[in-house]
Design an enzyme around this catalytic site. Structure first.
Site, PDB file in Angstrom:
ATOM      1  N   GLY A  95      61.112 109.684  20.623  1.00 11.93           N
ATOM      2  CA  GLY A  95      61.771 111.076  20.174  1.00 11.93           C
ATOM      3  C   GLY A  95      62.516 111.326  18.904  1.00 11.93           C
ATOM      4  N   PHE A 125      67.961 113.739  12.125  1.00 13.81           N
ATOM      5  CA  PHE A 125      67.787 112.867  10.885  1.00 13.81           C
ATOM      6  C   PHE A 125      67.643 111.565  11.439  1.00 13.81           C
ATOM      7  CE2 PHE A 125      71.652 111.373  12.069  1.00 13.81           C
ATOM      8  CZ  PHE A 125      72.546 112.465  12.226  1.00 13.81           C
ATOM      9  N   LYS A 151      64.847 108.576  13.958  1.00 11.87           N
ATOM     10  CA  LYS A 151      63.802 108.361  14.823  1.00 11.87           C
ATOM     11  C   LYS A 151      64.321 107.459  16.051  1.00 11.87           C
ATOM     12  CE  LYS A 151      60.444 106.695  12.453  1.00 11.87           C
ATOM     13  NZ  LYS A 151      59.465 106.093  11.650  1.00 11.87           N
ATOM     14  N   VAL A 152      63.619 107.487  17.031  1.00 11.22           N
ATOM     15  CA  VAL A 152      64.195 106.950  18.067  1.00 11.22           C
ATOM     16  C   VAL A 152      62.844 106.064  18.652  1.00 11.22           C
ATOM     17  CG1 VAL A 152      65.234 106.489  20.499  1.00 11.22           C
ATOM     18  CG2 VAL A 152      66.108 108.185  18.902  1.00 11.22           C
ATOM     19  N   LYS A 209      67.701 103.680  17.527  1.00 11.36           N
ATOM     20  CA  LYS A 209      67.814 104.927  16.662  1.00 11.36           C
ATOM     21  C   LYS A 209      67.544 104.332  15.356  1.00 11.36           C
ATOM     22  CE  LYS A 209      70.870 108.727  15.989  1.00 11.36           C
ATOM     23  NZ  LYS A 209      72.136 109.303  16.740  1.00 11.36           N
ATOM     24  N   ASP A 249      79.200 118.407  21.697  1.00 11.30           N
ATOM     25  CA  ASP A 249      77.916 119.102  21.989  1.00 11.30           C
ATOM     26  C   ASP A 249      77.186 118.583  23.064  1.00 11.30           C
ATOM     27  OD1 ASP A 249      74.895 118.356  19.755  1.00 11.30           O
ATOM     28  OD2 ASP A 249      75.562 120.041  20.843  1.00 11.30           O
TER      29      ASP A 249
END
Ligand SMILES: CN(C)C[C@H]1CC[C@H](N2C(=O)NCc3cnc4ccc(-c5cc(Cl)c(O)c(Cl)c5)cc4c32)CC1
Length: 341
Positions: free
Chosen positions: A19, A23, A25-26, A41, A133
């Site tokens: 995923g 900003f 990338k995992v 991450k 969030d």
């Protein structure tokens, strides 16, 4: 590509990308010394630019948040260009996708999940943090069908405590509280309660209470506080939604009252336990034994080293061995952690 990831390649075998947040990338990865699966991450400091403080916020918050419904941070590796966060892996993916594929959840399945969300948020609030969030995309399902809260880049720990007012308007519009989008100063915990109201509505209905492609009309709908009440909703859940989605934060239910609300305790009989099930003061003796034997140092030296919580390879090995132990697997390491001093 490998030389970019050389800082972590010694202890992790990187797998596929699972995923990407804005900003970051995992990637899925295997922690070689224990064989455990983790999520890493990966962020590029140059690409982060002005967002770098958000990452520092997230890392600092996650180092203080140890709870069974909050995604665990195992290790942080920083190089001149990259920041790597080694995180607890959740094989079930996002709650968002789960709701979409089931169309909507039953009263009791919603209750099971919502109790876990309230547990994590109540724990955060007790430590003076607001998430800011909260949404189904930030709730992951682990292999035991437990929820894990993620993405603490926007969380706030107001200096003056939870009563202190926050000002930055942030998070996702559809989940944002009226006072937050009105640009007024607001209390983080009260805004989180509103977002949990939107979350509960999404669990029970499979769609949002306030939705519109035009941001202006979305804001008007949120400020009106008016939403549809489908006929499949139980009376109790409608009553709870009403107390969560109060436009005026003064009348909104508090997280303490939420723990024992009649809809929350129906079928379960007990209020939500929000305290962490993780024992994070006493170090586990079996893990100390395995680590000290493996690293050929005394237990005392190992205890002293672990107590520094440097979130280095040793902290990761400790947490992952502990995870193996709690899931009934052998507390064994497969190779030496070459970084021990
Ligand atoms: C906000 N969203 C769009 C971003 C996506 C990014 C990929 C995620 N993901 C999957 O897609 N499938 C599998 C999967 C499995 N284990 C994960 C463990 C941790 C994280 C994680 C934790 C923190 Cl604390 C964090 O800040 C971020 Cl960005 C990610 C993500 C995982 C994951 C889901 C959220």
């Amino acid at each position: 590509v490998v030389e970019e990831y050389s800082a972590i390649a010694s202890h992790y075998r990187l797998k596929e990308t699972i995923g990407s947040g804005g900003f970051a990338k995992v990637k899925r990865a295997v922690h070689l010394p224990t064989g455990e699966t983790v999520a890493i991450k990966i962020m590029d400091k140059v690409a982060l630019g002005a967002d770098l403080p958000r990452v520092k916020t997230e890392i600092q918050a996650m180092k203080n948040l140890h709870h069974h419904h909050i995604c665990r941070l195992y290790q942080v590796v920083e190089t001149s260009r990259k920041i790597f966060m080694v995180l607890e892996y959740c094989s079930g993916g996002e709650l968002f996708d789960y709701i979409v594929q089931k169309d909507r959840l039953s009263d009791s399945e919603s209750r099971t999940f919502f109790r876990q969300i309230v547990s994590a948020v109540c724990y955060m609030h007790s430590l003076g943090y607001a998430h800011r969030d909260l949404k189904p995309e930030n709730l992951l399902i682990d292999e035991d069908q437990n929820l894990k809260l993620i993405d603490f880049g926007l969380c706030a720990k107001p200096r003056g405590g939870m009563e202190d007012h926050l000002y930055t308007c942030c998070g996702s519009p559809a989940y944002a509280a009226p006072e937050l989008i009105a640009g007024k100063s607001y209390i983080g915990s009260e805004a989180d309660i509103w977002s949990m109201g939107v979350l509960l509505y999404a669990l029970l209905n499979g769609f949002l209470p306030f939705d519109d492609d035009n941001i202006g009309s979305l804001y008007r709908k949120i400020k009106s506080g008016k939403y549809d009440v489908p006929d499949w909703l139980s009376k109790e859940s409608v009553a709870l939604l009403k107390q969560l989605l109060q436009v005026d934060p003064k009348y909104r239910i508090t997280v303490e009252k939420l723990l024992s609300h009649s809809w929350m305790t129906a079928e379960m009989g007990v209020p939500v336990e929000w305290q962490s099930k993780y024992q994070n003061t006493v170090l586990d003796e079996d893990v100390i034994t395995e680590l000290s034997v493996h690293q050929k140092v005394s237990r005392e030296t190992m205890r002293t080293e672990l107590s520094k919580w440097k979130y280095d390879f040793l902290t990761a090995a400790y947490f992952l061995l502990l995870k193996k132990k709690t899931s009934g697997r052998a507390v064994r390491l497969q190779m030496t952690l070459s970084t021990m001093p």
